[in-house]
Design a protein around this motif. Structure first.
Motif, PDB file in Angstrom:
ATOM      1  N   UNK A   1       0.829  -1.216   0.000  1.00 22.71           N
ATOM      2  CA  UNK A   1       0.000   0.000   0.000  1.00 22.71           C
ATOM      3  C   UNK A   1       0.859   1.259   0.000  1.00 22.71           C
ATOM      4  N   UNK A   2       2.028   1.199   0.652  1.00 21.28           N
ATOM      5  CA  UNK A   2       2.913   2.364   0.703  1.00 21.28           C
ATOM      6  C   UNK A   2       3.486   2.715  -0.670  1.00 21.28           C
ATOM      7  N   UNK A   3       3.407   1.759  -1.610  1.00 23.40           N
ATOM      8  CA  UNK A   3       3.928   1.981  -2.966  1.00 23.40           C
ATOM      9  C   UNK A   3       2.883   2.567  -3.916  1.00 23.40           C
ATOM     10  N   UNK A   4       1.643   2.757  -3.414  1.00 20.78           N
ATOM     11  CA  UNK A   4       0.598   3.297  -4.287  1.00 20.78           C
ATOM     12  C   UNK A   4       0.978   4.707  -4.730  1.00 20.78           C
ATOM     13  N   UNK A   5       0.840   4.964  -6.012  1.00 15.48           N
ATOM     14  CA  UNK A   5       1.220   6.257  -6.577  1.00 15.48           C
ATOM     15  C   UNK A   5       2.646   6.275  -7.078  1.00 15.48           C
ATOM     16  N   UNK A   6       3.492   5.428  -6.526  1.00 17.28           N
ATOM     17  CA  UNK A   6       4.892   5.332  -6.964  1.00 17.28           C
ATOM     18  C   UNK A   6       5.099   4.156  -7.910  1.00 17.28           C
ATOM     19  N   UNK A   7       4.503   3.011  -7.546  1.00 17.72           N
ATOM     20  CA  UNK A   7       4.666   1.787  -8.318  1.00 17.72           C
ATOM     21  C   UNK A   7       3.370   1.337  -8.985  1.00 17.72           C
ATOM     22  N   UNK A   8       2.247   1.634  -8.349  1.00 16.00           N
ATOM     23  CA  UNK A   8       0.955   1.189  -8.878  1.00 16.00           C
ATOM     24  C   UNK A   8      -0.135   2.188  -8.485  1.00 16.00           C
ATOM     25  N   UNK A   9      -1.292   2.052  -9.134  1.00 17.12           N
ATOM     26  CA  UNK A   9      -2.423   2.909  -8.815  1.00 17.12           C
ATOM     27  C   UNK A   9      -3.714   2.242  -9.270  1.00 17.12           C
ATOM     28  N   UNK A  10      -4.836   2.717  -8.731  1.00 21.51           N
ATOM     29  CA  UNK A  10      -6.153   2.281  -9.189  1.00 21.51           C
ATOM     30  C   UNK A  10      -6.635   3.215 -10.286  1.00 21.51           C
ATOM     31  N   UNK A  11      -7.312   2.639 -11.286  1.00 22.41           N
ATOM     32  CA  UNK A  11      -7.899   3.443 -12.353  1.00 22.41           C
ATOM     33  C   UNK A  11      -9.137   2.713 -12.843  1.00 22.41           C
ATOM     34  N   UNK A  12     -10.292   3.286 -12.535  1.00 17.65           N
ATOM     35  CA  UNK A  12     -11.593   2.702 -12.895  1.00 17.65           C
ATOM     36  C   UNK A  12     -11.639   1.184 -12.696  1.00 17.65           C
ATOM     37  N   UNK A  13     -11.455   0.780 -11.480  1.00 20.07           N
ATOM     38  CA  UNK A  13     -11.566  -0.612 -11.043  1.00 20.07           C
ATOM     39  C   UNK A  13     -10.471  -1.527 -11.596  1.00 20.07           C
TER      40      UNK A  13
END
Length: 457
Positions: A234-246
């Protein structure tokens, strides 16, 4: 047992709330029902009972009537539902167990919503936890599978999870609690029954008399490890991965810099997040997914309706069922100053000026045209063979989308603007040099706003 049960209820902070009790009529659920009823006034609980009839046994209707009768004795509101689980499972290509679980919890959620309750309580016990963990080990589970059954997850609570089957049977006997017996529990047709009837007696008698406690401790340790893993991912969200329309989008080049161990854990976590399947995926599939990130765009792997797909510089992870019917048809003509909406976009047509055009003409998300062309303007989905005329010739929209790395999932949902059979604009992507305005024109401005961040993945 009553004191321990009360301690469990207080740990959930249930006082004054509504709880839906899932009762099958067996020893476990009848014990839970009796204990809840015993403390309902002390904790000011609003209790409602539900029973799901799976239609899998000849005596299934008997069980439903039994639970209804017991609820009348306790003075509790009762709901029941009967479904053909076998038919549903076959039609949806699910195992009977998967189909039954889906329909059962769907029914629970419906009653909870109707009655405006806060929690759903099920009667899983310590033996159920151990059997689940052993089943998953035999299937080749990961760390998360060792968690087995959690005492609390969201609105779902399991207040007798720390009681063994022996303790429950003792409570039934001492308190004269009526119950019905499911004969299939003693048939060696299912893996769980084989573990219960054959394997556990051997483990308990010949290896460890406290095997249930040992597996329970293993489950708690696995939960701690899983929690730390999830917090780190979760700490990597925005840096390594992200959500986009499910969908989960993972940046491939950054992913390659992570250790193989981290990647493997992340694949498992994201699979379980999308699929809601705690059994996870086996190591061979994990290896296939990791090999995928070194493949060309378009390559994908599908596991239990969860898709891992390469699209340009990203790994997409999503539920196939959500996106297989993503395209939504639309067509607008005879336009005026107004708002037009598609499933994914809002289109706004408004008055403008040449001064505004000069300042904003480079914006790809705006179209400026002479008002006289509004009568000829049409807005539609992309069609096969569409092309855009550019300064040095024409180019297929398909190739433009590839160049701009527009996800295949949404290409046919992007509004295409056409005047006199000529495509003049693909919002946020490209516009043609036709129908350019000058200072003498009565100028209008068209904006397209994405309801979700759909333009690119």
């Amino acid at each position: 047992m009553k004191n321990e049960f009360l301690k469990n209820l207080k740990s959930y902070n249930l006082e004054g709330f509504g709880v839906l009790l899932a009762v099958s009529g067996g020893k476990d659920s009848m014990t839970m029902l009796d204990l809840f009823n015993y403390f309902k006034y002390e904790l000011k609980l609003n209790l409602v009972v539900c029973h799901f009839n799976h239609s899998l046994r000849d005596d299934a209707d008997r069980d439903e009537k039994f639970v209804k009768t017991q609820c009348e004795k306790y003075g509790l509101k009762f709901y029941s539902k009967k479904e053909d689980v076998l038919l549903y499972s076959n039609e949806n290509k699910l195992s009977t167990e998967e189909g039954a679980r889906f329909l059962r919890y769907k029914f629970f959620d419906e009653v909870k919503r109707i009655e405006n309750l806060e929690y759903i309580a099920t009667a899983h016990n310590k033996n159920d936890l151990a059997e689940t963990v052993i089943m998953r080990i035999l299937r080749g589970t990961g760390i998360n599978g060792l968690i087995g059954i959690q005492s609390e997850r969201g609105d779902l609570i399991r207040p007798i999870l720390n009681f063994s089957r022996d303790e429950i049977e003792k409570y039934i006997e001492e308190n004269n609690i009526p119950f019905v017996e499911d004969k299939t529990n003693f048939e060696e047709l299912y893996l769980r029954n084989k573990i219960r009837l054959n394997l556990f007696p051997i483990l308990k008698n010949e290896y460890n008399p406290r095997i249930l406690d040992a597996i329970s401790r293993l489950s708690n340790i696995a939960f701690d490890y899983s929690t730390i893993s999830r917090e780190y991912i979760a700490s990597k969200e925005g840096l390594l991965w992200e959500f986009n329309k499910e969908k989960i989008l993972v940046y491939i080049e950054k992913l390659k810099l992570q250790s193989r161990s981290f990647r493997n854990i992340m694949y498992r976590e994201f699979f379980e997040l999308i699929s809601k399947d705690p059994d996870g995926i086996n190591y061979k599939i994990i290896e296939e997914i990791d090999n995928l990130i070194f493949s060309k765009t378009g390559k994908y792997i599908e596991i239990k309706n969860v898709v891992f797909k390469i699209e340009y510089d990203k790994l997409l992870i999503y539920d196939k069922n959500i996106f297989e019917n993503l395209e939504m048809k639309f067509y607008f003509e005879n336009l005026d100053f107004s708002l037009y909406s598609t499933k994914f976009f809002d289109i706004i047509i408004e008055q403008s000026s040449f001064e505004e055009f000069k300042n904003l003409k480079q914006n790809k998300d705006l179209l400026f045209i002479n008002k006289k062309y509004l009568d000829f303007l049409k807005i539609r989905n992309k069609e096969n063979g569409d092309f855009l005329e550019l300064e040095f010739g024409k180019k297929k929209l398909k190739d433009i989308f590839i160049d701009e790395k527009v996800s295949k999932d949404i290409r046919k949902n992007i509004p295409i603007f056409e005047i006199e059979n000529n495509i003049v604009w693909v919002p946020n992507i490209r516009r043609s040099n036709r129908y350019l305005v000058d200072e003498k024109d009565d100028i209008i401005k068209i904006r397209v706003l994405s309801k979700e961040n759909l333009w690119k993945d």
